[in-house]
Design a protein around this motif. Structure first.
Motif, PDB file in Angstrom:
ATOM      1  N   PRO A  66       0.832  -1.209   0.000  1.00 32.14           N
ATOM      2  CA  PRO A  66       0.000   0.000   0.000  1.00 32.14           C
ATOM      3  C   PRO A  66       0.862   1.253   0.000  1.00 32.14           C
ATOM      4  CG  PRO A  66      -0.742  -1.571   1.670  1.00 32.14           C
ATOM      5  CD  PRO A  66       0.575  -2.066   1.164  1.00 32.14           C
ATOM      6  N   ARG A  74      -4.777   4.315   5.553  1.00 35.92           N
ATOM      7  CA  ARG A  74      -4.580   3.786   4.216  1.00 35.92           C
ATOM      8  C   ARG A  74      -5.894   3.804   3.438  1.00 35.92           C
ATOM      9  NH1 ARG A  74      -0.810  -1.585   5.370  1.00 35.92           N
ATOM     10  NH2 ARG A  74       1.078  -0.449   6.020  1.00 35.92           N
ATOM     11  N   LYS A  75      -5.750   3.807   2.128  1.00 35.28           N
ATOM     12  CA  LYS A  75      -6.941   3.816   1.276  1.00 35.28           C
ATOM     13  C   LYS A  75      -7.793   2.580   1.520  1.00 35.28           C
ATOM     14  CE  LYS A  75      -8.324   4.166  -3.589  1.00 35.28           C
ATOM     15  NZ  LYS A  75      -7.836   4.302  -4.986  1.00 35.28           N
ATOM     16  N   SER A  76      -7.154   1.451   1.834  1.00 38.61           N
ATOM     17  CA  SER A  76      -7.887   0.209   2.073  1.00 38.61           C
ATOM     18  C   SER A  76      -8.783   0.289   3.304  1.00 38.61           C
ATOM     19  CB  SER A  76      -6.909  -0.960   2.217  1.00 38.61           C
ATOM     20  OG  SER A  76      -6.000  -0.723   3.286  1.00 38.61           O
ATOM     21  N   GLU A  77      -8.520   1.265   4.190  1.00 40.42           N
ATOM     22  CA  GLU A  77      -9.351   1.431   5.390  1.00 40.42           C
ATOM     23  C   GLU A  77     -10.631   2.202   5.096  1.00 40.42           C
ATOM     24  OE1 GLU A  77      -7.111   2.218   9.133  1.00 40.42           O
ATOM     25  OE2 GLU A  77      -5.390   2.445   7.777  1.00 40.42           O
ATOM     26  N   HIS A  79     -14.001   2.117   3.022  1.00 39.68           N
ATOM     27  CA  HIS A  79     -14.832   1.123   2.332  1.00 39.68           C
ATOM     28  C   HIS A  79     -15.525   1.750   1.132  1.00 39.68           C
ATOM     29  CE1 HIS A  79     -17.665  -2.087   1.561  1.00 39.68           C
ATOM     30  NE2 HIS A  79     -18.668  -1.242   1.726  1.00 39.68           N
ATOM     31  N   ASP A 144      -9.287  -5.058  -9.297  1.00 40.94           N
ATOM     32  CA  ASP A 144      -9.805  -5.802  -8.149  1.00 40.94           C
ATOM     33  C   ASP A 144     -10.009  -7.280  -8.499  1.00 40.94           C
ATOM     34  OD1 ASP A 144      -9.797  -3.479  -6.678  1.00 40.94           O
ATOM     35  OD2 ASP A 144     -11.932  -3.061  -6.953  1.00 40.94           O
TER      36      ASP A 144
END
Length: 217
Positions: A66, A74-77, A79, A144
């Motif tokens: 990441p 982080r961007k992944s946090e 949704h 994805d």
């Protein structure tokens, strides 16, 4: 089996990912459409993922760390809600779609007035107006999909063979055939050198196969 199937020589300021599609088209024309393509992290882009998936080719792309500043969310946090076309932050704030930039990234922005009093603000953004912006490529869904199959047994097996075939061939070209540096001036001359080098390496592999084959009884 470790053979070089095609090559394209570009200036040094052209990123590797830009020549993926024309190189793939050359392989398809000369050899045939591959069932899968294993490539390093430099080729892990939304466009390349789209090209392979739309063509029915299995993308075998590696894990990438990441990106972002240390100590920040982080961007992944955040949704992504596909039905609402919005991102939801860890504190429940909604980042709504704002615009699509020229690079093909959709921009999602938060409400600065609501973010001003957020306990996670210091870990979220340094923006003076407290607005958090997240970008998402218009073809992110393809990337994805490629990420979703990354840990499947099939992808693991294919990607593991890359270091035994692709990287070994590159290593021979660099260390034994002078391909680590350019020795000629001009793309046309370098293209000829590259083709001759790869042809010689292919002939060497064929010769090795001939020597290793059992003698007829």
């Amino acid at each position: 089996n470790g053979f070089f199937l095609a090559s394209i020589v570009t200036p040094g300021n052209v990123h590797d990912s830009h020549i993926f599609e024309p190189l793939l088209n050359t392989v398809k024309e000369k050899v045939g459409k591959p069932l899968a393509v294993a490539a390093d992290a430099g080729y892990k882009t939304p466009h390349i993922a789209k090209v392979m998936i739309d063509d029915g080719i299995r993308p075998c792309l590696p894990y990438t760390r990441p990106r972002g500043k240390k100590g920040y969310l982080r961007k992944s946090e955040f949704h992504y809600d596909s039905e609402r076309n919005a991102y939801i932050c860890p504190n429940g704030q909604e980042l709504r779609y704002s615009t699509t930039n020229k690079q093909g990234y959709r921009e999602y922005k938060s409400n600065g007035a609501k973010c001003a009093g957020c306990p996670l603000l210091a870990q979220c953004t340094q923006s003076k107006n407290h607005v958090k912006v997240i970008t998402r490529h218009i073809w992110q869904d393809y990337l994805d999909q490629a990420e979703a199959i990354r840990l499947t047994p099939e992808n693991k097996e294919i990607y593991a063979r890359r270091k035994e075939t692709v990287e070994r061939g590159f290593g021979d070209a660099k260390e034994k055939c002078g391909m680590r540096w350019t020795t000629l001036r001009g793309r046309a001359k370098m293209s000829m050198q590259a083709m001759l080098t790869f042809a010689a390496l292919n002939l060497k592999r064929l010769a090795c196969w001939t020597w290793e084959s059992p003698e007829p009884a």
